[in-house]
Design an enzyme around this catalytic site. Sequence first.
Site, PDB file in Angstrom:
ATOM      1  N   ASP A   1     -19.856 -45.190   3.950  1.00 42.64           N
ATOM      2  CA  ASP A   1     -19.214 -44.768   2.713  1.00 42.64           C
ATOM      3  C   ASP A   1     -20.124 -44.331   1.580  1.00 42.64           C
ATOM      4  OD1 ASP A   1     -20.277 -47.137   1.954  1.00 42.64           O
ATOM      5  OD2 ASP A   1     -18.446 -47.938   1.080  1.00 42.64           O
TER       6      ASP A   1
ATOM      7  N   ARG B   1     -16.616 -50.050  -4.659  1.00 40.76           N
ATOM      8  CA  ARG B   1     -15.902 -49.000  -3.941  1.00 40.76           C
ATOM      9  C   ARG B   1     -14.746 -48.458  -4.784  1.00 40.76           C
ATOM     10  NH1 ARG B   1     -16.543 -48.904   1.393  1.00 40.76           N
ATOM     11  NH2 ARG B   1     -14.368 -48.332   1.654  1.00 40.76           N
TER      12      ARG B   1
ATOM     13  N   TYR C   1     -22.298 -56.710   1.989  1.00 41.54           N
ATOM     14  CA  TYR C   1     -23.127 -56.764   3.197  1.00 41.54           C
ATOM     15  C   TYR C   1     -23.790 -58.132   3.189  1.00 41.54           C
ATOM     16  CZ  TYR C   1     -22.900 -51.730   4.160  1.00 41.54           C
ATOM     17  OH  TYR C   1     -22.493 -50.463   4.474  1.00 41.54           O
TER      18      TYR C   1
ATOM     19  N   PRO D   1     -26.970 -49.604   8.437  1.00 40.91           N
ATOM     20  CA  PRO D   1     -25.956 -48.978   7.569  1.00 40.91           C
ATOM     21  C   PRO D   1     -26.115 -49.350   6.104  1.00 40.91           C
ATOM     22  CG  PRO D   1     -24.933 -50.627   9.006  1.00 40.91           C
ATOM     23  CD  PRO D   1     -26.379 -50.552   9.381  1.00 40.91           C
TER      24      PRO D   1
END
Lengths: 630, 630
Positions: free
Chosen positions: A52, A252, A260, A340
């Site tokens: 994202d 977000r 994470y 990621p």
Amino acid sequence: MPTNMTRETDVDVLIIGAGPAGLFASNALARAGVNVKVIDKRPVKIAAGQADGIQPRTIEVLQSYGLADRLLKEGTQLHLASLSCSMGVQAFYNPSPKGGIELTERTPDTMAPTARYPFEVTLHQGAIESLFLDSMSEHDVRVARPYVPTSIELSNNEAELKDPQARPVKVVLKNLAPLDNEPDTEIVRAKFVIGADGAHSWVRKALGITMEGEQTDYIWGVVDMIPETNFPDIRNKSAVHSENGSCMIIPREGDGVRFYIQLSEKDGGVDLATGRVDKSRIGPRKILEVARKTIAPYTIETPESFEWWTIYIIGQRVASKFSVDERIFIVGDACHTHSPKAGQGMNASMNDSHNLVWKMAHVLRGWADISLLKTYELERQKYANDLIDFDREFAKKFSDKPKTEGSEDGVSHEEFKKTFQKFGLFSSGIGVHYAPSSVVSPTYQSAASGLPIGQRVLPQMFLRAADGRPFEIQDVLPSDTRFKVLVFTGDTSDPEQLLKVNDVAEGLKRVLQLYAPGRDVVKMFDVLTFSAAVKERVMYNAVPPLLRAHWTKVFTDDMDTVGKLAGGGYEYYGIDKKEGAVVVVRPDGYVGTAAPLSHVSDLEGYFAGFMTKAKVHAALNGINGTNGIN
Amino acid sequence: MPTNMTRETDVDVLIIGAGPAGLFASNALARAGVNVKVIDKRPVKIAAGQADGIQPRTIEVLQSYGLADRLLKEGTQLHLASLSCSMGVQAFYNPSPKGGIELTERTPDTMAPTARYPFEVTLHQGAIESLFLDSMSEHDVRVARPYVPTSIELSNNEAELKDPQARPVKVVLKNLAPLDNEPDTEIVRAKFVIGADGAHSWVRKALGITMEGEQTDYIWGVVDMIPETNFPDIRNKSAVHSENGSCMIIPREGDGVRFYIQLSEKDGGVDLATGRVDKSRIGPRKILEVARKTIAPYTIETPESFEWWTIYIIGQRVASKFSVDERIFIVGDACHTHSPKAGQGMNASMNDSHNLVWKMAHVLRGWADISLLKTYELERQKYANDLIDFDREFAKKFSDKPKTEGSEDGVSHEEFKKTFQKFGLFSSGIGVHYAPSSVVSPTYQSAASGLPIGQRVLPQMFLRAADGRPFEIQDVLPSDTRFKVLVFTGDTSDPEQLLKVNDVAEGLKRVLQLYAPGRDVVKMFDVLTFSAAVKERVMYNAVPPLLRAHWTKVFTDDMDTVGKLAGGGYEYYGIDKKEGAVVVVRPDGYVGTAAPLSHVSDLEGYFAGFMTKAKVHAALNGINGTNGIN
């Protein structure tokens, strides 16, 4: 019930995989008028989670396809100090002498001062994919699903391989859910194939391309949720390095946040026998439990539901090659896998496709020799290797214990931050510098010393000469597959300089007509003029016709009325106002070459390195799908 | 064939006329959840021509309704020196000693430095109307056409007139093209009526409102076309003052240009007997012929077709009143007519509606006393009178002969330019300053000395505290009909100041709850916090809950990472960092009042001047249509 029927299809380009890399390529090729087919094994597109983070350079690239407005509207922007360090971390938390964690620093310094968009954007992968899907559908290209490839064959006929109009690749596809009377098998004959089928790429394996590098033993959990918390930096990208583990917090869309969280083997989630992750052994509540210990004394409530979650072990690998005979290519996760957390995956993937598609379009149109496609691996494999090096150092520092009174050999905040900052330019994407090749020729770098050849064109505002409206130069260099020829004329209100410019236009015309089909220069080249005259005296219609195909093509380097945006472009780009310069920008926005006005005829050598002369491609049945831009 | 059927309809607001003023009002009221009906006599909306200039302040207003993005995308932006003078003229041409005309000056100085959009936009009226029509249709409001009013009656029952929920206006409408079985007559009973039916307003005439002022004898021709010309300023707004007449050149969408050309009686177009314009006596070719003489030695080809054209005589008039009993209002051209060249018409019209609609919404909801509506005429009639004064001086200077060697008593370029510049702030719309009234209370102007009470909030960037993202303050003050309460807290990272802020929040809550229905403050007021803490130390969740209804409601006054956009807001607004200030912004973006933090309870007096206390409107059946903004 479907019977065993078979359909045969001819396409220019078959794209296997409709993730960000595959859809980027599909959209760009569709816009370029290329006949493209894209398939995906998933019956519907993903809705939440996954990758994202969109880095500053990727925003610039999406803008060049007209897609950034929607991205910026829908996504969350991470500002504060977003460019101060590798991942745009805005707040660092470390062990407090009083126990728990405390805010060590918010980082206000800027490491990527040339970014046009000095921030990162988060938007879930499904929304990013929609940008491309909606744009593609304007060109009537849709994803065929659920389809999987079952075999791929490349002709070994030399003549066929050399002929860009031949279809030497045969791929057999299986339709996993055929409708009544629809064939379940399709044989596709393609000029080119792009494997964009992810980390477990079927295409890569079918071609026997190996991945080089190794699995790490870092285990990470990811949860997407709307948090109820008193953590003060919940809307900043925060790196928390505590004695009870590490985590990253990434804001977000809306009120959502991604965590994470570093897990240990005892937290579960890994089958110790095989070393593989096993999602049945852990869940988002358990992962959040670990995060809770990490961010104490701050608190966080367990939400009623989680939007998405996963666990993974970092693998750091790069494919041994990125193409077979310049006919089959792999892009994205199919050729590089990494952490990621660094927010690089989707960016690297889309930029692979961005690098490849214009080259493919030029070869398909008969404008360029097929050897141009060799530069894809040259440019992107090197980038992927750098990416893995970066990720390795980054992941290690993040997983190491922090230095505290009780643990003197841990990682200090300064070391930690240094690692973040070290790769600032790299990870924002704006530091990408392609090495010399047939499409990157730095011979005359001195003609535009501030505009590094091989890097993307530096953002800079100029005024449009006819009406004084300020324009960001990147916005007049759209990704329309044309080479942009930027003529920095010097001061065109000086009659002597204007005489020189008239000569330059003659010389330039001769060079460009050598390659332009039907001698129609604008089809292949977008010629843009940048005068150095002041706005009170510039006359857009004084320059020769080649330099003003339309009144919108002439700019001048002067301050805008408000005096904040434009002006100083010649100086910034290192261009002398008497010598001037012609700067050739590749269709992907990277500077290809440059020359002083007096050496404009030397540009012939650059184009000769990969372009086909006009009389040659006049004989070919090339596609001509440039989008005229006004 | 329709029979003589009649339909009866009850509405809150009936709007007569679907031009820019009527559609602006329809859209704003529809968004506010008001039951609105809009009719127009034209069977379809106009497609080309008419008014087309959007001034800087109007762009800000459209942005506050979320409509500016599309306007800026579709319109043509006039930059260069667009704010240097009254009409944003960019280039002045005057008689040359060599005969013909020559460029005298392009004007780079800025007279409206606070404009957020330092340019003007041209876009034809049909496209502007589409902005509103598309936005309205999201709220299921569409224009009923072709309908005309045939009678209007206002009750003379005092009690009914005072009750905002009564429907004292009865309007009979005629459907000019009823479908089968559709009634041709409709009787509408409305709480309020807005007459937005243009210069020849039926509503105004039916109410016997007179127009004051006079017809001039300046005749102008207008042609819209795509020109083939060597005039170097064809893409700039240019004023040409020659010995053979005057003209103005205004760039439009795409390659289009509008010419305003002064005509004399001998050019035709006017019936000398009646003094009225007569389009049968002249055509666009003839008008262009006059322009051709004016711009010589530059040339212009006659195009194959003209997009639109007209001729007119300037009338300069203002209506004697703008409302009857605060129940029937007139807006736009119905209450003021002036020279279209000044590009003011559509702007003044839309801003009339902008001023009126929030007041109407508050009265309809029972939040405000009906007397609030008196401030519409107070504020907008004064504006219209100023506009006519401006237009009178402007039109005269434009029509006068230029001063040359042979005509010493003509208008010199300096005089001409001075007239243009004199009204720079005025004509850009950003100089509008509403006089003291129940909604404009400058008692504590000194608390925010740089933010004039009665003017629109000055554009300024602040960082959002939670994530450091820069925001233009105007973008957090949308036209959602809520009053905005801006709390400038001073440095909230200073514990002593924070204590003071906690007290202020208590006092403010007490005042706001007096008026807020159900004590639900956010329904009626949007409370926004502006801290003076540096971004490295600001904690958005440190301020009391009233000041952070959501994490997006807290800002801080510090530089952004790039250091170009934000910072210095307290100083610019003249707010002391210790004293702080509470600034109340009206729903239309104009500063209503202010107070130092220590006098927050005095705000009660401001709201008491026009608002209804909560227990009163709790008893009413008010509409509650605020759009919650996050």
